[in-house]
Design an enzyme around this catalytic site. Structure first.
Site, PDB file in Angstrom:
ATOM      1  NE  ARG A  32      21.114  30.996  35.948  1.00 33.21           N
ATOM      2  CZ  ARG A  32      22.364  31.002  35.500  1.00 33.21           C
ATOM      3  NH1 ARG A  32      22.606  31.262  34.228  1.00 33.21           N
ATOM      4  NH2 ARG A  32      23.373  30.759  36.316  1.00 33.21           N
TER       5      ARG A  32
ATOM      6  N   PRO B 104      44.334  43.340  38.286  1.00 30.85           N
ATOM      7  CG  PRO B 104      45.748  42.550  36.623  1.00 30.85           C
ATOM      8  CD  PRO B 104      45.469  42.459  38.066  1.00 30.85           C
ATOM      9  CD  GLU B 105      38.125  43.886  38.512  1.00 31.20           C
ATOM     10  OE1 GLU B 105      37.392  43.486  37.585  1.00 31.20           O
ATOM     11  OE2 GLU B 105      37.951  43.583  39.694  1.00 31.20           O
TER      12      GLU B 105
ATOM     13  CG  HIS C  97      59.050  39.783  40.821  1.00 28.35           C
ATOM     14  ND1 HIS C  97      59.015  38.500  41.305  1.00 28.35           N
ATOM     15  CD2 HIS C  97      59.288  40.585  41.887  1.00 28.35           C
ATOM     16  CE1 HIS C  97      59.232  38.527  42.616  1.00 28.35           C
ATOM     17  NE2 HIS C  97      59.403  39.778  42.986  1.00 28.35           N
TER      18      HIS C  97
ATOM     19  NE  ARG D 110      49.602  36.910  45.005  1.00 28.88           N
ATOM     20  CZ  ARG D 110      48.394  37.042  45.540  1.00 28.88           C
ATOM     21  NH1 ARG D 110      47.817  38.231  45.557  1.00 28.88           N
ATOM     22  NH2 ARG D 110      47.776  35.999  46.031  1.00 28.88           N
TER      23      ARG D 110
END
Ligand code: ZN
Length: 270
Positions: free
Chosen positions: A152, A2-3, A90, A109
């Site tokens: 940077r 998931p983003e 789960h 997981r």
């Protein structure tokens, strides 16, 4: 995995069934996910009324009238399901509302997490301290990004994945935004002209907004037939498309560094 857009879509879906609802049952069905559930989770959440929901980076926030906020992270494989046929092995957290909805946090997981913090101290939550601006906030602008990138020498791709520079961006959306903005992933962050950073900021917002929009705007859209929230197919520009055509007509390439794939176009990204 998931983003940010999946988390935003999940929060919007949960909002439809949780906001204003008293929680009649809150049950952790095992001791831990990535780390232990709060020992007082049931005590503090059961009987509370959800006042509002929110999101910070890839964390979902559930605020209650007791001044508590439940902070959840979906990890690698977490998802909320609404009124599933069965809880399943789960289904590690079950929440029921006075309105009759059952919500199950499913995480095979177990890289996800659930924490409880006081709402007025949510900024002090360990995941949020030193976290950069929300990419969809109006505060996230090219000058803000330019300042964060100043001096940077690291590649822009790595810098965009750094949560202290901008919060919640994952690999897929960074690859997509860099392609949209025509910026090579390996370019030194501090050496990108402001006009190009302008395009990059617009691209980041656009790619996230488009993905969130793909997630729908009503509960019927948010929840798939099996009640699962947050995951939708999206058509990517470069991500996962090695060997296929970029919008410019050249071929999308893939490079792997540190176990992570970068998809890009050597022609239109400079
Ligand atoms: Zn191209």
């Amino acid at each position: 995995m998931p983003e940010l857009p999946e988390v935003e879509t999940t929060v919007r879906g949960l909002r439809q069934v949780l906001e204003g609802q008293r929680l009649t049952h809150v049950e952790a069905r095992r001791a831990d996910l990535r780390w232990p559930f709060p020992v007082d989770l049931r005590q503090r959440m059961q009987g509370a009324t959800v006042t509002s929901l929110g999101r910070r980076a890839k964390y979902g926030l559930i605020h209650t009238d007791r001044g508590d906020t439940m902070v959840f992270h979906l990890g690698m494989s977490g998802r909320w399901r609404i009124d599933p046929d069965e809880i399943g092995k789960h289904g590690h957290l079950v929440v029921e509302t006075a309105g009759g909805s059952q919500l199950v946090l499913d995480d095979p997981r177990r890289f996800g997490s659930v924490d409880l913090v006081r709402t007025d101290a949510v900024d002090l939550y360990r995941g949020f301290v030193r976290m950069g601006p929300e990419p969809l906030d109006d505060h996230f602008t090219a000058p803000v990004l330019a300042k964060a990138l100043e001096g940077r020498a690291a590649p822009i791709k790595a810098l965009l994945l750094d949560q202290r520079i901008v919060a919640g961006l994952g690999n897929i959306y960074v690859c997509e935004a860099l392609n949209m903005a025509g910026i090579a992933p390996g370019r030194a962050g501090g050496q990108i002209a402001t006009a190009r950073l302008d395009r990059l900021v617009v691209a980041i917002k656009e790619v996230l907004a488009a993905a969130i929009e793909a997630g729908g705007s009503t509960l019927r859209d948010y929840a798939r037939p099996d009640g699962e929230l947050g995951y939708f197919f999206k058509q990517w520009r470069v991500y996962g498309r090695e060997g296929e055509d970029c919008a410019c007509g050249a071929v999308v390439q893939r490079r792997v560094d540190g176990g992570r794939s970068t998809f890009y176009c050597a022609k239109c990204q400079r």
